[in-house]
Design an enzyme around this catalytic site. Sequence first.
Site, PDB file in Angstrom:
ATOM      1  N   LEU A 104      50.367  58.886  30.187  1.00 30.49           N
ATOM      2  CA  LEU A 104      50.835  59.902  31.043  1.00 30.49           C
ATOM      3  C   LEU A 104      52.174  59.420  31.952  1.00 30.49           C
ATOM      4  O   LEU A 104      53.404  60.254  31.535  1.00 30.49           O
ATOM      5  CB  LEU A 104      49.853  60.295  31.998  1.00 30.49           C
ATOM      6  CG  LEU A 104      50.140  61.499  32.690  1.00 30.49           C
ATOM      7  CD1 LEU A 104      49.876  62.738  32.030  1.00 30.49           C
ATOM      8  CD2 LEU A 104      49.285  61.668  34.159  1.00 30.49           C
ATOM      9  N   ASP A 105      52.089  58.511  32.220  1.00 24.63           N
ATOM     10  CA  ASP A 105      53.369  57.876  33.080  1.00 24.63           C
ATOM     11  C   ASP A 105      53.679  56.615  32.172  1.00 24.63           C
ATOM     12  O   ASP A 105      53.546  55.535  32.460  1.00 24.63           O
ATOM     13  CB  ASP A 105      52.912  57.156  34.223  1.00 24.63           C
ATOM     14  CG  ASP A 105      54.367  56.964  35.256  1.00 24.63           C
ATOM     15  OD1 ASP A 105      55.557  57.061  34.627  1.00 24.63           O
ATOM     16  OD2 ASP A 105      54.020  56.406  36.323  1.00 24.63           O
ATOM     17  N   LYS A 106      54.590  56.921  31.051  1.00 19.44           N
ATOM     18  CA  LYS A 106      54.935  55.821  29.975  1.00 19.44           C
ATOM     19  C   LYS A 106      56.009  54.740  30.726  1.00 19.44           C
ATOM     20  O   LYS A 106      56.118  53.751  30.104  1.00 19.44           O
ATOM     21  CB  LYS A 106      55.602  56.714  28.953  1.00 19.44           C
ATOM     22  CG  LYS A 106      54.624  57.575  27.973  1.00 19.44           C
ATOM     23  CD  LYS A 106      55.310  58.231  27.004  1.00 19.44           C
ATOM     24  CE  LYS A 106      54.474  59.013  26.015  1.00 19.44           C
ATOM     25  NZ  LYS A 106      53.765  58.327  24.934  1.00 19.44           N
ATOM     26  N   MET A 141      53.522  61.669  19.891  1.00 20.18           N
ATOM     27  CA  MET A 141      54.920  61.313  20.597  1.00 20.18           C
ATOM     28  C   MET A 141      55.729  60.183  20.119  1.00 20.18           C
ATOM     29  O   MET A 141      56.890  60.305  19.889  1.00 20.18           O
ATOM     30  CB  MET A 141      54.523  61.158  21.921  1.00 20.18           C
ATOM     31  CG  MET A 141      53.650  62.272  22.817  1.00 20.18           C
ATOM     32  SD  MET A 141      54.431  63.731  23.066  1.00 20.18           S
ATOM     33  CE  MET A 141      55.597  63.207  24.511  1.00 20.18           C
ATOM     34  N   GLY A 142      54.937  59.284  19.785  1.00 17.00           N
ATOM     35  CA  GLY A 142      55.575  58.050  18.917  1.00 17.00           C
ATOM     36  C   GLY A 142      56.084  57.144  19.773  1.00 17.00           C
ATOM     37  O   GLY A 142      57.423  56.780  19.808  1.00 17.00           O
ATOM     38  N   ASN A 184      50.445  48.908  29.388  1.00 20.97           N
ATOM     39  CA  ASN A 184      50.336  49.175  28.064  1.00 20.97           C
ATOM     40  C   ASN A 184      51.516  48.713  27.104  1.00 20.97           C
ATOM     41  O   ASN A 184      52.436  49.430  27.280  1.00 20.97           O
ATOM     42  CB  ASN A 184      49.584  50.535  27.877  1.00 20.97           C
ATOM     43  CG  ASN A 184      49.150  50.787  26.424  1.00 20.97           C
ATOM     44  OD1 ASN A 184      49.794  50.852  25.559  1.00 20.97           O
ATOM     45  ND2 ASN A 184      47.929  51.028  26.382  1.00 20.97           N
ATOM     46  N   SER A 209      47.582  53.486  18.340  1.00 23.88           N
ATOM     47  CA  SER A 209      48.180  54.999  18.207  1.00 23.88           C
ATOM     48  C   SER A 209      48.401  55.287  16.709  1.00 23.88           C
ATOM     49  O   SER A 209      48.782  54.491  15.908  1.00 23.88           O
ATOM     50  CB  SER A 209      49.585  54.842  18.750  1.00 23.88           C
ATOM     51  OG  SER A 209      50.205  55.988  18.675  1.00 23.88           O
ATOM     52  N   TYR A 224      42.797  61.102  30.923  1.00 23.25           N
ATOM     53  CA  TYR A 224      44.259  61.685  30.556  1.00 23.25           C
ATOM     54  C   TYR A 224      44.027  63.243  30.489  1.00 23.25           C
ATOM     55  O   TYR A 224      44.500  63.849  31.351  1.00 23.25           O
ATOM     56  CB  TYR A 224      44.892  61.028  29.233  1.00 23.25           C
ATOM     57  CG  TYR A 224      46.249  61.328  29.020  1.00 23.25           C
ATOM     58  CD1 TYR A 224      46.879  62.622  29.282  1.00 23.25           C
ATOM     59  CD2 TYR A 224      46.977  60.284  28.431  1.00 23.25           C
ATOM     60  CE1 TYR A 224      47.890  62.966  28.987  1.00 23.25           C
ATOM     61  CE2 TYR A 224      48.438  60.913  28.032  1.00 23.25           C
ATOM     62  CZ  TYR A 224      48.652  62.170  28.335  1.00 23.25           C
ATOM     63  OH  TYR A 224      50.059  62.722  27.971  1.00 23.25           O
TER      64      TYR A 224
END
EC number: 1.3.5.2
Length: 336
Positions: free
Chosen positions: A64-66, A113-114, A139, A175, A318
């Site tokens: 969410l908050d990359k 998203m990647g 992360n 991912s 999330y």
Amino acid sequence: MYYPFVRKALFQLDPERAHEFTFQQLRRITGTPLEALVRQKVPTKPVTCMGLTFKNPLGLAAGLDKDGECIDALDAMGFGSLEIGTVTPRPQPGNDKPRLFRLVDAEGLINRMGFNNLGVDNLVENVKKAHFDGILGINIGKNKDTPVENGKDDYLICMEKVYAYAGYIAINISSPNTLGLRTLQYGDALDDLLTAIKNKQNDLQAIHHKYVPVAVKIAPDLCEEELIQVADSLLRHNIDGVIATNTTLDRSLVQGMKNCQQTGGLSGRPLQLKSTEIIRRLSQELKGQLPIIGVGGIDSVIAAREKIAAGATLVQIYSGFIFKGPPLIKEIVTHI
């Protein structure tokens, strides 16, 4: 509560545009008195996990908050911990748009998203500016253009840069949106990665005079044999925790729904049972020797309790947060 009205307006927008708009507003208030607009009083329910004390068992999941832009505003909502990222050594744009899709009837999301992010150095600067005094997970992942066989180098670069600022470090090898990434979950590739990570953790502990736990985030699409092997590797390498699970490639519960055929990882309610079953099986294999952070489709108190009953020590949200908003945080923390 106001969120149903906010959601109705946001859901008129393209999902990624809605996300950008929301974060634009949160960036304006984070670290200012205007944080009071999103602040919620939630009960303190301390939980010890990986040697750390969490204010309560509910955390925000990564994704969410990359870039760690809104740490203080998200903290004000009542989370017991925040996991920011996934971040990579170098900035990268991620995959082409559109890359985020709602499955409204199923309360699910599909993303490809990647690992779009502004790079680890930018994230560290944002963390330094934040006033957050809770548990911050960071992360980390590999850049898209880093060959998988060199992937561990990217994790080690990120570890070195975030170690001083992280409550714990999450290793994202699950991912589905970075080509070849999930192969790092298997056999010799996993052992090589975990050996390098554990050695780096020991080196950094000596330098910084503090121990920062490392958790590995796994996929929900592991078969029984793969799950047993992953559990064995985590224990052998003395990894501190496991985050179960990431998004799924399985579409069996959303057949016929709008956007169901989009490429990417499916999260939200359709992932709920699958991730809980992985947690249950993982718990049986780990036999209490390694804590599990449960994530995947938690959208209610009951869903959170199911994850804990299956073996999770902590839980994260999330997609449920997107669909239910801040009231879900208070509801889960109060009644879990």
